[in-house]
Design a protein around this motif. Structure first.
Motif, PDB file in Angstrom:
ATOM      1  N   UNK A  39      -6.056   7.692   7.930  1.00  0.00           N
ATOM      2  CA  UNK A  39      -7.314   8.436   7.877  1.00  0.00           C
ATOM      3  C   UNK A  39      -7.366   9.453   6.737  1.00  0.00           C
ATOM      4  N   UNK A  40      -6.220   9.916   6.260  1.00  0.00           N
ATOM      5  CA  UNK A  40      -6.239  10.943   5.219  1.00  0.00           C
ATOM      6  C   UNK A  40      -6.264  10.317   3.823  1.00  0.00           C
ATOM      7  N   UNK A  41      -7.021  10.918   2.928  1.00  0.00           N
ATOM      8  CA  UNK A  41      -7.073  10.400   1.552  1.00  0.00           C
ATOM      9  C   UNK A  41      -5.711  10.402   0.863  1.00  0.00           C
ATOM     10  N   UNK A  42      -4.916  11.435   1.108  1.00  0.00           N
ATOM     11  CA  UNK A  42      -3.604  11.481   0.452  1.00  0.00           C
ATOM     12  C   UNK A  42      -2.693  10.377   0.990  1.00  0.00           C
ATOM     13  N   UNK A  43      -2.800  10.083   2.274  1.00  0.00           N
ATOM     14  CA  UNK A  43      -2.021   8.998   2.865  1.00  0.00           C
ATOM     15  C   UNK A  43      -2.412   7.651   2.288  1.00  0.00           C
ATOM     16  N   UNK A  45      -3.744   7.140  -0.652  1.00  0.00           N
ATOM     17  CA  UNK A  45      -3.284   7.095  -2.036  1.00  0.00           C
ATOM     18  C   UNK A  45      -1.793   6.761  -2.103  1.00  0.00           C
ATOM     19  N   UNK A  46      -1.034   7.349  -1.203  1.00  0.00           N
ATOM     20  CA  UNK A  46       0.409   7.087  -1.172  1.00  0.00           C
ATOM     21  C   UNK A  46       0.680   5.613  -0.861  1.00  0.00           C
ATOM     22  N   UNK A  47      -0.013   5.082   0.138  1.00  0.00           N
ATOM     23  CA  UNK A  47       0.183   3.674   0.499  1.00  0.00           C
ATOM     24  C   UNK A  47      -0.292   2.744  -0.613  1.00  0.00           C
ATOM     25  N   UNK A  48      -1.378   3.109  -1.288  1.00  0.00           N
ATOM     26  CA  UNK A  48      -1.855   2.273  -2.403  1.00  0.00           C
ATOM     27  C   UNK A  48      -0.801   2.211  -3.515  1.00  0.00           C
ATOM     28  N   UNK A  49      -0.220   3.374  -3.823  1.00  0.00           N
ATOM     29  CA  UNK A  49       0.819   3.412  -4.855  1.00  0.00           C
ATOM     30  C   UNK A  49       2.028   2.585  -4.422  1.00  0.00           C
ATOM     31  N   UNK A  50       2.412   2.709  -3.165  1.00  0.00           N
ATOM     32  CA  UNK A  50       3.546   1.927  -2.651  1.00  0.00           C
ATOM     33  C   UNK A  50       3.254   0.433  -2.722  1.00  0.00           C
ATOM     34  N   UNK A  51       2.020   0.067  -2.397  1.00  0.00           N
ATOM     35  CA  UNK A  51       1.624  -1.344  -2.438  1.00  0.00           C
ATOM     36  C   UNK A  51       1.729  -1.886  -3.863  1.00  0.00           C
ATOM     37  N   UNK A  52       1.247  -1.119  -4.820  1.00  0.00           N
ATOM     38  CA  UNK A  52       1.301  -1.541  -6.228  1.00  0.00           C
ATOM     39  C   UNK A  52       2.747  -1.662  -6.699  1.00  0.00           C
TER      40      UNK A  52
END
Length: 80
Positions: A39-43, A45-52
């Motif tokens: 639900x959090x934007x920072x979370x 963003x973190x998961x998106x970076x990890x996915x990439x």
């Protein structure tokens, strides 16, 4: 090294390549699910970076396996 060795190596490398592609699909689905549920934007963003980062690691491994297959094919040709 014998011809049989290179033939077996090529088969094994192709199997590893298929497994790596499947692992990439699973990881992408896993991180997409995490991103969707966070639900959090920072979370997110973190998961998106990890996915990439994880997808890039899989891509590097796939490229490495492709090079290994090509090298084994070239070695097999030299044997003939």
């Amino acid at each position: 090294m014998s011809k049989e060795y290179y033939k077996k190596r090529i088969v094994d490398l192709r199997a590893s390549l298929a497994k790596e592609r499947e692992a990439k699909k699973k990881d992408n689905a896993y991180y997409a699910n995490l991103i969707k549920r966070t639900s959090t934007p920072s979370g997110k963003a973190t998961y998106r970076k990890s996915k990439i980062d994880r997808a890039a690691a899989h891509d590097r491994r796939i490229d490495s396996l492709k090079r290994d297959i090509e090298n084994a094919k070239a070695a097999l040709k030299r044997m003939k």
